[in-house]
Design an enzyme around this catalytic site. Structure first.
Site, PDB file in Angstrom:
ATOM      1  N   LYS A 267       0.855  -1.186   0.000  1.00 35.79           N
ATOM      2  CA  LYS A 267       0.000   0.000   0.000  1.00 35.79           C
ATOM      3  C   LYS A 267       0.883   1.225   0.000  1.00 35.79           C
ATOM      4  O   LYS A 267       2.005   1.196   0.519  1.00 35.79           O
ATOM      5  CB  LYS A 267      -0.888   0.021   1.263  1.00 35.79           C
ATOM      6  CG  LYS A 267      -2.117   0.875   1.117  1.00 35.79           C
ATOM      7  CD  LYS A 267      -3.173   0.166   0.302  1.00 35.79           C
ATOM      8  CE  LYS A 267      -4.505   0.812   0.318  1.00 35.79           C
ATOM      9  NZ  LYS A 267      -5.542  -0.135  -0.115  1.00 35.79           N
TER      10      LYS A 267
HETATM   11  N1  GLU Z   1      -7.178   0.027  -3.422  1.00 33.71           N
HETATM   12  C1  GLU Z   1      -7.915  -1.142  -3.752  1.00 33.71           C
HETATM   13  C2  GLU Z   1      -7.999  -2.068  -2.559  1.00 33.71           C
HETATM   14  O1  GLU Z   1      -7.827  -1.660  -1.421  1.00 33.71           O
HETATM   15  C3  GLU Z   1      -7.396  -1.821  -5.007  1.00 33.71           C
HETATM   16  C4  GLU Z   1      -5.977  -2.270  -4.980  1.00 33.71           C
HETATM   17  C5  GLU Z   1      -5.457  -2.743  -6.324  1.00 33.71           C
HETATM   18  O2  GLU Z   1      -6.226  -2.811  -7.266  1.00 33.71           O
HETATM   19  O3  GLU Z   1      -4.268  -3.024  -6.415  1.00 33.71           O
HETATM   20  O4  GLU Z   1      -8.316  -3.217  -2.700  1.00 33.71           O
END
Ligand code: GLU
Length: 433
Positions: A121
């Site tokens: 993240k």
């Molecule tokens: N931000 C989204 C999540 O928390 C998508 C993450 C992604 O597609 O890599 O799942």
């Protein structure tokens, strides 16, 4: 040039351990699953601690002349199952503890969704709605310059999250290509014209709708008979509402940061979306009556979808809820104490790590399309998403059955995730170098 000092928050001391709600939630559920699986300390350590954390300072002179120093983060939690994968969040509350927690959720999510990724993240502690577009672009591009060395289409792939959108993914891809050459697979959730997948923007919300459909069917009900209340009408809430309304469900109440609206007979979701596009909020929507936050929580509904930020369903909120199913569109919305209370009352809690996998599932489809330099049709993407969500529901329920059928779906989902990640980690071997 003026240095803005009074409006700035006090910097967090580098050694302070802040208990972000997300971190407290992620830690508690991880511990419970590790306990049930009887993992020895070294395996807990291997699965819990991030592989790599990067924190950067981003000083920017805004167009207004004010100088701000933002902090940017990228946490690579676990890469045993494949390249690190996870979104980039722009929000004033972003800090290393929140990003750490959200990165671990991505590790579990990718494992549960059976997509060949690890978890990561990123984030910047900014309020994007307060920034001019040009400032936002500078901030996004500078962040990319500073973290670029740990990214790559087979190393770490970013995507949108709270406060970011396809537009910023386009900037990220462009900035990366300046030094590394054209590489659309470096980031997912891009504009379709730049190699984004059809159906990616709506994927998390549609996935929530499909997941609820699976759970309703399992309980002998049709999703079309359900009354739904949603907290949050951003990229997840809006598309979940549209997906559920398209299946005949009644959207009885919706809340965002500025207020809540209610309509017993059901809100016209398309009109609500059009209102939000104009007004920037659901508040003031003429097709429903305004209600207070507590009334939203306490409204009569079958399913409640928290689709805003982490920690919003605490014990006080949980006490008010009258739903029989809680589907977590957001990441980490429910505190462990609130979940315990809901489970005691017989509420089915469908946790984030299975309920909101739609986003990363279609991110995976986008990455595959980019690697193949090929584009799938919207129908193809949607069909595959639906199948994947059904498989996730099946896999987590099967895990729960193996464990005696008594645990929560969250515990079963974590057990499944921890086992899958641990198997991959062991198969890779413990010696590196
Ligand atoms: N931000 C989204 C999540 O928390 C998508 C993450 C992604 O597609 O890599 O799942």
């Amino acid at each position: 040039m003026t240095a803005e000092s009074s409006a700035m928050r006090a910097p967090v001391p580098a050694t302070a351990e802040r208990e972000s709600p997300e971190l407290a939630i992620a830690t508690a559920f991880f511990d419970a699953a590790a306990e049930r699986l009887g993992l020895p300390d070294h395996e807990r350590e291997l699965l819990w601690r991030p592989e790599l954390e990067l924190e950067v300072r981003i000083p920017i002179e805004l167009r207004s002349g004010v100088v701000r120093v933002y902090s940017g983060f990228r946490v690579q939690h676990n890469g045993s199952r494949g390249p690190f994968k996870g979104g980039l969040r722009f929000h004033p509350d972003v800090d290393r503890w929140e990003v750490r927690a959200l990165a671990s959720l991505m590790t579990w999510k990718t494992a549960i969704a059976s997509v060949p990724y690890g978890g990561a993240k990123g984030g910047i502690d900014c309020a994007p709605e307060e920034l001019e577009t040009a400032d936002l672009e500078t901030l996004t591009r500078t962040y990319m310059n500073k973290v670029e060395s740990i990214l790559g289409a087979t190393r770490d792939i970013m995507a949108p999250d709270v406060g970011t959108s396809a537009r910023m993914m386009g900037w990220l891809m462009d900035q990366y290509s300046i030094s590394r050459g054209f590489e659309p697979a470096i980031v997912t959730g891009k504009p379709v014209e730049l190699g984004g997948s059809l159906g990616r923007e709506s994927a998390t919300g549609r996935g929530v709708a499909y997941m609820l459909e699976c759970a309703a069917k399992d309980a002998g009900r049709d999703v079309g008979e359900l009354r739904i209340a949603l907290q949050g009408y951003g990229n997840v809430g809006r598309w979940a509402a549209e997906g559920l309304a398209a299946r005949g469900a009644r959207i009885v109440a919706v809340e965002d940061a500025a207020g809540a609206v209610h309509a017993e007979h059901g809100l016209d979701v398309r009109a609500l979306t059009a209102h939000v596009a104009e007004a920037g909020t659901v508040a003031g929507f003429p097709g429903g009556e305004r209600i207070a936050h507590e009334e939203l929580l306490a409204c009569a509904c079958d399913a409640f979808v928290p689709a805003a930020l982490g920690g919003m369903i605490d014990e006080d909120a949980a006490r008010l809820l009258r739903c029989s199913i809680l589907v977590e569109g957001a990441n980490g919305p429910t505190t462990p104490a609130a979940e315990a209370d809901l489970l005691d009352r017989g509420v089915l809690v469908i946790p984030d790590v299975m309920a909101n996998v739609g986003g990363v599932v279609v991110s995976y489809f986008e990455w595959v399309q980019n690697l193949q330099h090929f584009q799938w049709s919207a129908e193809d993407v949607d069909q595959r998403l639906r199948e994947r969500i059904a498989a996730v529901y099946h896999d987590v329920c099967a895990q729960r059955a193996v464990a005696g059928g008594t645990s929560s779906l969250r515990l079963a989902a974590y057990e499944l995730a921890l086992s899958r990640v641990l198997t991959a980690a062991k198969q890779r071997g413990y010696t590196s170098g």
